[in-house]
Design a protein around this motif. Structure first.
Motif, PDB file in Angstrom:
ATOM      1  N   LYS A  81       6.877  -2.267 -10.460  1.00 23.45           N
ATOM      2  CA  LYS A  81       6.830  -1.096  -9.565  1.00 23.45           C
ATOM      3  C   LYS A  81       5.621  -0.230  -9.904  1.00 23.45           C
ATOM      4  O   LYS A  81       4.920   0.274  -9.021  1.00 23.45           O
ATOM      5  CB  LYS A  81       8.108  -0.253  -9.719  1.00 23.45           C
ATOM      6  CG  LYS A  81       9.280  -0.860  -9.008  1.00 23.45           C
ATOM      7  CD  LYS A  81      10.409   0.147  -8.887  1.00 23.45           C
ATOM      8  CE  LYS A  81      11.668  -0.563  -8.430  1.00 23.45           C
ATOM      9  NZ  LYS A  81      12.844  -0.281  -9.228  1.00 23.45           N
ATOM     10  N   ARG A  82       5.379  -0.041 -11.204  1.00 25.90           N
ATOM     11  CA  ARG A  82       4.287   0.830 -11.639  1.00 25.90           C
ATOM     12  C   ARG A  82       2.933   0.245 -11.228  1.00 25.90           C
ATOM     13  O   ARG A  82       2.080   0.947 -10.697  1.00 25.90           O
ATOM     14  CB  ARG A  82       4.368   1.022 -13.164  1.00 25.90           C
ATOM     15  CG  ARG A  82       3.498   2.143 -13.633  1.00 25.90           C
ATOM     16  CD  ARG A  82       3.850   2.696 -15.018  1.00 25.90           C
ATOM     17  NE  ARG A  82       4.668   1.931 -15.893  1.00 25.90           N
ATOM     18  CZ  ARG A  82       4.303   1.544 -17.129  1.00 25.90           C
ATOM     19  NH1 ARG A  82       3.111   1.865 -17.596  1.00 25.90           N
ATOM     20  NH2 ARG A  82       5.127   0.856 -17.899  1.00 25.90           N
TER      21      ARG A  82
ATOM     22  N   LYS B  20       2.390   0.570  -7.628  1.00 25.51           N
ATOM     23  CA  LYS B  20       2.188   1.957  -7.197  1.00 25.51           C
ATOM     24  C   LYS B  20       0.717   2.346  -7.345  1.00 25.51           C
ATOM     25  O   LYS B  20       0.185   3.116  -6.551  1.00 25.51           O
ATOM     26  CB  LYS B  20       3.071   2.873  -8.062  1.00 25.51           C
ATOM     27  CG  LYS B  20       3.040   4.312  -7.648  1.00 25.51           C
ATOM     28  CD  LYS B  20       4.046   5.120  -8.431  1.00 25.51           C
ATOM     29  CE  LYS B  20       3.793   6.596  -8.168  1.00 25.51           C
ATOM     30  NZ  LYS B  20       4.233   7.434  -9.268  1.00 25.51           N
TER      31      LYS B  20
ATOM     32  N   TYR C  89       4.553  -3.853   0.880  1.00 27.40           N
ATOM     33  CA  TYR C  89       3.319  -3.491   0.161  1.00 27.40           C
ATOM     34  C   TYR C  89       2.058  -3.683   1.000  1.00 27.40           C
ATOM     35  O   TYR C  89       0.961  -3.481   0.510  1.00 27.40           O
ATOM     36  CB  TYR C  89       3.221  -4.277  -1.153  1.00 27.40           C
ATOM     37  CG  TYR C  89       4.266  -3.830  -2.150  1.00 27.40           C
ATOM     38  CD1 TYR C  89       4.168  -2.589  -2.779  1.00 27.40           C
ATOM     39  CD2 TYR C  89       5.363  -4.627  -2.449  1.00 27.40           C
ATOM     40  CE1 TYR C  89       5.126  -2.167  -3.686  1.00 27.40           C
ATOM     41  CE2 TYR C  89       6.335  -4.208  -3.353  1.00 27.40           C
ATOM     42  CZ  TYR C  89       6.204  -2.983  -3.960  1.00 27.40           C
ATOM     43  OH  TYR C  89       7.167  -2.555  -4.851  1.00 27.40           O
TER      44      TYR C  89
END
Ligand SMILES: Nc1ncnc2c1ncn2[C@@H]1O[C@H](COP(=O)(O)OP(=O)(O)O)[C@@H](O)[C@H]1O
Ligand SMILES: Cc1ncsc1CCOP(=O)(O)O
Length: 255
Positions: free
Chosen positions: A105-106, A109, A155
Motif C-alpha cells: 500500500k505504501r 501510494k 491504480y
C-alpha cells in the motif's frame, strides 16, 4: 512484433535497476544479460537514488524486504517517475504477512508503476479478493480477468497476472499469452526474472501491448525450448538451458 521489441532491447542494452530480492539476484542478473539488458542491483538508500537517476528502467520487487530497502525503493521509484523511466512493481508474497501488505500500500501510494506484475494470489490480495496462497506461491483458483481489471481500475496502471496463461490488462483491454512450461513453477525466481525482462522491454519504442506480449511470448518459448533439450531432466538442468534460450533470436525460438 516480438522480434522488433527484443531486437531494440539488444541494440540499446538498457541499464535496468533491479531492486529485487536476495533469492533471485544472480538468476535475475544472468537472465537479463542473456535477454539483452544490462543489470545493476542496488538497494541502499545511500546508493539506490543515484543508480535510479542513471538507469533506463526500475524494478521494485519486495520478495525479501527490509524497512531500509522499502524506503530506498520509494525514493528510487519517485526519481524514476519524475524522469519518466518505466517502473515495474512486483508485490512478491503480498498478503502473506501484514508487513508485506502494508508495504504494498505504501509503495503504491508514493510510486506510480508502469506495470504491476504478480501471480494471481498476490494481485488478488491487492484488490481485496480472497484466494489461497502459500508463502510466495499461489495454490488456489482465481478469476484472473476480474483481478487484473480491478487492479487496473484501482491504480490506473497496466497489470500483468502470471500463471499457466498470462493475463495482461492495458487500458481496459485484455491480452493473453499461452507460451510457457510447467517446469517454471519449480524454479524459484521464474516470476521475478520475468519482471526484470519486462522492465527492459518497457524501455523501447513500441506499444505497451507489443512490449508486454513480446516479453511473455519470448519467455515462454525459451522455457519450452529449454525444457525439451535432451540434457534436461528437471528444474536443475532446465535453468542453464533456459538462460541460454533467453539469449536466442526470437525468430529462431519460434521454429
Ligand atoms: N503451469 C504453467 N505452465 C506454463 N507456464 C507457466 C505455468 N505456471 C507459470 N508459468 C510461467 O512461469 C512464469 C512465472 O509465473 P508464475 O509462476 O505465475 O510466477 P511467480 O513465480 O511469481 O509465482 C510466467 O512466465 C508464466 O507464464
Ligand atoms: C522463495 C522466495 N522467498 C522470498 S522471495 C522468493 C523468490 C520468489 O520468486 P518467484 O515468486 O519468482 O518464484
Amino acid at each position: 512484433m516480438a522480434v522488433n521489441v527484443i531486437r531494440q532491447v539488444r541494440e540499446s542494452r538498457p541499464l535496468i535497476h533491479n531492486m529485487t530480492n536476495a533469492v533471485v539476484m544472480n538468476f535475475t542478473a544472468n537472465g537479463l544479460l542473456a535477454f539483452g539488458g544490462t543489470p545493476i542491483m542496488s538497494h541502499a538508500m545511500e546508493d539506490a537514488p543515484d543508480v535510479a537517476r542513471q538507469s533506463s528502467g526500475l524494478l521494485l520487487n519486495i520478495g525479501t524486504l527490509t524497512e531500509d530497502q522499502v524506503q530506498a525503493m520509494i525514493s528510487a521509484g519517485q526519481i524514476a517517475n519524475d524522469q519518466g523511466i518505466p517502473v515495474v512493481f512486483d508485490p512478491v508474497g503480498a498478503g502473506a504477512t501484514p508487513y508485506r501488505s502494508e508495504v504494498c500500500k505504501r509503495i503504491l501510494k508514493h510510486v506510480r508503476p508502469t506495470v504491476i506484475k504478480g501471480n494471481s494470489g498476490e494481485l488478488a490480495h491487492l484488490v481485496g479478493i480472497d484466494v489461497e496462497t502459500k508463502g510466495v506461491d499461489f495454490v488456489g483458483e482465481a478469476d484472473e480477468e476480474t483481478i487484473v481489471r480491478k487492479l487496473e481500475e484501482k491504480y490506473r496502471t497496466s497489470v500483468l497476472c502470471t500463471g499457466a496463461v498470462d493475463v495482461l490488462c492495458i487500458e481496459g483491454e485484455i491480452y493473453k499469452n499461452h507460451t510457457g512450461h510447467p517446469v517454471l513453477t519449480q524454479v524459484t525466481g521464474a516470476g521475478c526474472l520475468l519482471g526484470s525482462l519486462l522492465t527492459a522491454a518497457l524501455t523501447v519504442e513500441a506499444s505497451s501491448m507489443e512490449k508486454g506480449l513480446a516479453v511473455l511470448e519470448h519467455y515462454g518459448k525459451a522455457a519450452e525450448r529449454a525444457a525439451n533439450q535432451p540434457g534436461v531432466h528437471g528444474p536443475g538442468t532446465f535453468i542453464p538451458h533456459f538462460i541460454d534460450a533467453l539469449s536466442f533470436d526470437p525468430e529462431e525460438l519460434r521454429k
